[in-house]
Design an enzyme around this catalytic site. Structure first.
Site, PDB file in Angstrom:
ATOM      1  CB  ILE A 170      -0.968  -0.012   1.207  1.00  0.00           C
ATOM      2  CG1 ILE A 170      -1.937  -1.209   1.081  1.00  0.00           C
ATOM      3  CG2 ILE A 170      -1.753   1.285   1.291  1.00  0.00           C
ATOM      4  CD1 ILE A 170      -2.803  -1.455   2.318  1.00  0.00           C
ATOM      5  CG  ASP A 189       9.714  -0.938   5.208  1.00  0.00           C
ATOM      6  OD1 ASP A 189      10.225  -1.852   5.895  1.00  0.00           O
ATOM      7  OD2 ASP A 189       8.599  -1.048   4.671  1.00  0.00           O
ATOM      8  CB  THR A 246      -5.187   4.565   5.320  1.00  0.00           C
ATOM      9  OG1 THR A 246      -3.879   4.365   4.783  1.00  0.00           O
ATOM     10  CG2 THR A 246      -5.736   5.896   4.868  1.00  0.00           C
ATOM     11  CB  SER A 247      -1.812   1.556   8.761  1.00  0.00           C
ATOM     12  OG  SER A 247      -1.171   1.486   7.504  1.00  0.00           O
ATOM     13  NE  ARG A 248      -5.452  -3.492  11.370  1.00  0.00           N
ATOM     14  CZ  ARG A 248      -5.885  -3.603  10.118  1.00  0.00           C
ATOM     15  NH1 ARG A 248      -6.180  -2.504   9.428  1.00  0.00           N
ATOM     16  NH2 ARG A 248      -6.059  -4.780   9.563  1.00  0.00           N
ATOM     17  CG  ASP A 272     -10.144   4.458   6.483  1.00  0.00           C
ATOM     18  OD1 ASP A 272     -11.329   4.851   6.470  1.00  0.00           O
ATOM     19  OD2 ASP A 272      -9.790   3.333   6.068  1.00  0.00           O
ATOM     20  CD  GLU A 277     -10.853   0.593  13.454  1.00  0.00           C
ATOM     21  OE1 GLU A 277     -10.206   1.574  13.034  1.00  0.00           O
ATOM     22  OE2 GLU A 277     -11.088  -0.416  12.761  1.00  0.00           O
TER      23      GLU A 277
HETATM   24  N1  NAD Z   1      -7.791   1.080   5.903  1.00  0.00           N
HETATM   25  C1  NAD Z   1      -7.977  -0.118   5.371  1.00  0.00           C
HETATM   26  O1  NAD Z   1      -9.092  -0.446   4.937  1.00  0.00           O
HETATM   27  C2  NAD Z   1      -6.819  -1.087   5.268  1.00  0.00           C
HETATM   28  C3  NAD Z   1      -6.900  -2.141   4.339  1.00  0.00           C
HETATM   29  C4  NAD Z   1      -5.817  -3.009   4.204  1.00  0.00           C
HETATM   30  C5  NAD Z   1      -4.686  -2.851   4.991  1.00  0.00           C
HETATM   31  N2  NAD Z   1      -4.645  -1.836   5.903  1.00  0.00           N
HETATM   32  C6  NAD Z   1      -3.446  -1.650   6.743  1.00  0.00           C
HETATM   33  O2  NAD Z   1      -2.363  -1.308   5.892  1.00  0.00           O
HETATM   34  C7  NAD Z   1      -1.183  -1.931   6.396  1.00  0.00           C
HETATM   35  C8  NAD Z   1      -0.163  -2.081   5.291  1.00  0.00           C
HETATM   36  O3  NAD Z   1      -0.652  -3.008   4.339  1.00  0.00           O
HETATM   37  P1  NAD Z   1       0.276  -3.552   3.159  1.00  0.00           P
HETATM   38  O4  NAD Z   1      -0.584  -4.449   2.344  1.00  0.00           O
HETATM   39  O5  NAD Z   1       0.982  -2.437   2.497  1.00  0.00           O
HETATM   40  O6  NAD Z   1       1.314  -4.444   3.998  1.00  0.00           O
HETATM   41  P2  NAD Z   1       2.776  -4.877   3.564  1.00  0.00           P
HETATM   42  O7  NAD Z   1       3.138  -6.021   4.448  1.00  0.00           O
HETATM   43  O8  NAD Z   1       2.866  -5.059   2.082  1.00  0.00           O
HETATM   44  O9  NAD Z   1       3.681  -3.616   3.943  1.00  0.00           O
HETATM   45  C9  NAD Z   1       3.920  -3.198   5.257  1.00  0.00           C
HETATM   46  C10 NAD Z   1       5.332  -2.604   5.295  1.00  0.00           C
HETATM   47  O10 NAD Z   1       5.530  -2.052   6.602  1.00  0.00           O
HETATM   48  C11 NAD Z   1       6.890  -2.294   6.914  1.00  0.00           C
HETATM   49  N3  NAD Z   1       7.158  -2.148   8.336  1.00  0.00           N
HETATM   50  C12 NAD Z   1       7.185  -3.094   9.306  1.00  0.00           C
HETATM   51  N4  NAD Z   1       7.530  -2.536  10.477  1.00  0.00           N
HETATM   52  C13 NAD Z   1       7.735  -1.222  10.248  1.00  0.00           C
HETATM   53  C14 NAD Z   1       8.132  -0.130  11.059  1.00  0.00           C
HETATM   54  N5  NAD Z   1       8.427  -0.299  12.357  1.00  0.00           N
HETATM   55  N6  NAD Z   1       8.228   1.088  10.488  1.00  0.00           N
HETATM   56  C15 NAD Z   1       7.977   1.258   9.177  1.00  0.00           C
HETATM   57  N7  NAD Z   1       7.610   0.258   8.349  1.00  0.00           N
HETATM   58  C16 NAD Z   1       7.482  -0.963   8.880  1.00  0.00           C
HETATM   59  C17 NAD Z   1       7.165  -3.697   6.388  1.00  0.00           C
HETATM   60  O11 NAD Z   1       8.541  -3.927   6.247  1.00  0.00           O
HETATM   61  C18 NAD Z   1       6.426  -3.635   5.056  1.00  0.00           C
HETATM   62  O12 NAD Z   1       7.280  -3.205   4.007  1.00  0.00           O
HETATM   63  C19 NAD Z   1      -1.699  -3.276   6.970  1.00  0.00           C
HETATM   64  O13 NAD Z   1      -0.846  -3.758   7.990  1.00  0.00           O
HETATM   65  C20 NAD Z   1      -3.049  -2.895   7.528  1.00  0.00           C
HETATM   66  O14 NAD Z   1      -2.900  -2.554   8.890  1.00  0.00           O
HETATM   67  C21 NAD Z   1      -5.680  -0.959   6.051  1.00  0.00           C
END
Ligand code: NAD
Length: 346
Positions: A170, A189, A246-248, A272, A277
């Site tokens: 993402i 990262d 938009t992550s957690r 988001d 939540e």
């Molecule tokens: N809002 C939504 O509807 C929604 C939907 C899907 C996913 N998400 C969230 O988005 C996040 C990312 O998804 P993704 O598919 O890109 O995952 P992904 O696994 O492809 O990428 C996550 C990245 O974060 C990096 N990471 C790990 N620890 C870290 C740190 N301490 N600091 C910085 N980076 C770090 C990892 O190395 C990886 O490259 C998911 O974990 C989820 O929480 C949200």
């Protein structure tokens, strides 16, 4: 996690936190056919999974869960005691699962690691553009015949610096779109990201915070990333910058963010996701009195934009989630290898 177990018998799946759209896309995927989709019974429960509702899965072989369902040790033990052997997450994040308990009980658990990362990235951009150009406020003003521009002043995105924390699927998709807008993109990262190097520069987190006009979070929630945005990190951010999550929710210390908004150090906030939540999102509370004063304070700021965890919510993503969840179920039932299994506990 343990290897999948061979299970050729018809299976009953209890789906928790099931919304009408979940039923629609899962039933469409089932009707489209595919391995093992014919002899599955799905019980759709709109309630979330927790220790009190786990009994609804009694006699089911599998449960299908979403982001705010609770899968701690107590819930997993209760599910296991009722016959459940497989956990199917219809989401990417798995911070709500106790991996050690899962391994101890020998349960199968698989997720949907990627389903249109662009869907979430596009939502992050929608939030950046809305918050910056105040289109949400303009929409209401124009409907009331108010065409004054005062209060709608934004900045030109072209030429600004955007910091991407977490350059996975993402994060990369978000960086690509921001590049298209003419932004300079920085990434942080802990793991090298050669794909990101083609779009921008990987830098230490402190440097990203100091230089970015927009900071967008795209890393998973782990013990290392909980409250990654804190008093300390907010203090390192460029004054007046925009923060996008938009992550957690728990990546951000909400109390610290409210302080930073009140002191005007943080220029704008788009979320988001929200740490608390699970008590609010995915439900209509418009006739309720919301008891969460922190959330209430957040909604009172003109420079805060909140959506209710809808980043994933596109037709394409929901189709993909249903299809991959059925594939994961088929994997478990056939005893074959499953690429989407949750990792073993550290
Ligand atoms: N809002 C939504 O509807 C929604 C939907 C899907 C996913 N998400 C969230 O988005 C996040 C990312 O998804 P993704 O598919 O890109 O995952 P992904 O696994 O492809 O990428 C996550 C990245 O974060 C990096 N990471 C790990 N620890 C870290 C740190 N301490 N600091 C910085 N980076 C770090 C990892 O190395 C990886 O490259 C998911 O974990 C989820 O929480 C949200």
């Amino acid at each position: 996690m343990t290897a999948p177990q061979s299970n050729p018998h018809p299976v009953r799946v209890a789906m928790f936190s099931a919304q009408p759209y979940d039923r629609r896309f899962f039933e469409e995927a089932r009707a489209a056919g595919g391995p093992g989709r014919g002899d599955i019974a799905i019980d759709y429960h709109d309630t979330a999974l927790d220790i009190g509702t786990a009994v609804l899965a009694q006699g089911c072989g599998a449960v299908c869960v979403f982001v705010n369902d609770v899968l701690d040790a107590a819930v997993l033990e209760r599910l296991h005691g009722g016959g459940v052997r497989a956990i199917l997450l219809r989401c990417a994040g798995f911070n709500n699962v106790d991996l050690a308990a899962l391994a101890r009980l020998g349960m199968f658990a698989a997720r949907v690691p990627a389903y249109s990362p662009e869907a979430v990235a596009e939502h992050a951009l929608a939030m950046i553009l809305t918050l910056n150009r105040h289109t949400h406020r303009a929409f209401n003003r124009v409907r009331e015949g108010n065409f004054a521009l005062d209060g709608l002043l934004g900045f030109t995105l072209h030429g600004k610096t955007a910091g991407i924390v977490g350059t996975g699927k993402i994060g990369l998709a978000t960086a690509r779109i921001l590049r298209g807008f003419g932004c300079r993109v920085l990434g942080y990262d802990p793991y090298p990201s050669p794909a990101f190097e083609a779009l921008g520069s990987m830098v230490p987190l402190d440097e990203l915070l100091e230089l970015s006009d927009i900071v967008s979070l795209h890393c998973p929630l782990t013990e290392a990333t909980r409250h990654l945005v804190s008093h300390a990190t907010l203090g390192r951010m460029k004054a007046g910058a925009m923060l996008v999550n938009t992550s957690r929710g728990a990546l951000v210390d909400t109390a610290a963010v409210i302080e930073a908004l009140k002191s005007r150090r943080l220029g704008a906030l788009a979320i988001d996701v929200y740490e608390q939540e699970s008590a609010l999102f995915f439900r209509d509370h418009s006739s309720d009195i919301i008891a969460d004063d922190v959330f209430g304070r957040l909604t009172s700021f003109p420079n805060v934009l909140i959506t209710g965890h809808q980043g994933f919510f596109t037709v394409e993503a929901l189709r993909e989630i249903a299809a991959i969840t059925f594939d994961n179920l088929a994997c478990w039932r056939s005893g074959g290898a499953c690429a989407n299994m949750l990792p073993s506990p550290d």
